[in-house]
Design an enzyme around this catalytic site. Structure first.
Site: not given
Ligand code: DQA
Length: 146
Positions: A9-10, A17, A22, A74, A77, A98, A100, A107
């Site tokens: 998501p997002n 964003r 990011y 990825n 959240a 995984e 990020h 963080r």
């Molecule tokens: C994320 C880190 C997560 O905590 C966050 O909710 C994201 C992006 C990252 O790529 O750094 O949406 O996965």
């Protein structure tokens, strides 16, 4: 399909964003680059971004039926919340990395909890879009060796 690239998501909002967190590349930029690198390596890759848990879980289930050899994910959240997506990864048994973009360990405390890290081949966190390239390299090596 050799590799499934999944984004949670997002991540469709990348580019605008929280760029300090990011980066400024869009998801389309990242997917185009990873797609080209996979093709150069002679591997097929499918990308799917989903803002819902069910969409991601359905893709993982489908991967177990279409011969997918490796997943780069990825979970965004859902990393910190989704036992259901973790269970889907366990159910298929497909090896995965995984990823990020941000260094989640720099963080908030809640981001330092992952439902995926202990079942992943490895975790890449904090290298921005380049992290997907590292993950692709790892996937290529894994596929060659298995
Ligand atoms: C994320 C880190 C997560 O905590 C966050 O909710 C994201 C992006 C990252 O790529 O750094 O949406 O996965």
């Amino acid at each position: 399909m050799d590799i499934l690239l999944l984004n949670g998501p997002n991540l469709n909002m990348l580019g605008t964003r929280e760029p300090a967190q990011y980066g400024t590349q869009t998801l389309e930029d990242i997917v185009a680059r990873i797609g080209a690198l996979a093709t150069d390596a002679g591997l097929s890759i499918e990308h799917h971004q989903d803002n819902s848990e069910v969409g991601l879980i359905d893709k993982v289930h489908a991967a177990s039926k279409n011969g997918t050899k490796y997943i780069i994910i990825n979970p965004a959240a859902f990393t910190h919340t989704s036992i259901a997506l973790r269970d889907a990864m366990l159910a298929t048994g497909i090896a995965f990395t995984e990823v990020h973009l941000s260094n989640v360990y720099k963080r908030e405390a809640f981001r330092q909890q992952s439902y995926f890290s202990d079942i992943a081949e490895g975790v890449i966190s904090g290298f921005g879009a380049q992290g997907y390239e590292f993950a692709l390299d790892a996937a290529i090596t894994y596929i060659k060796e298995h």
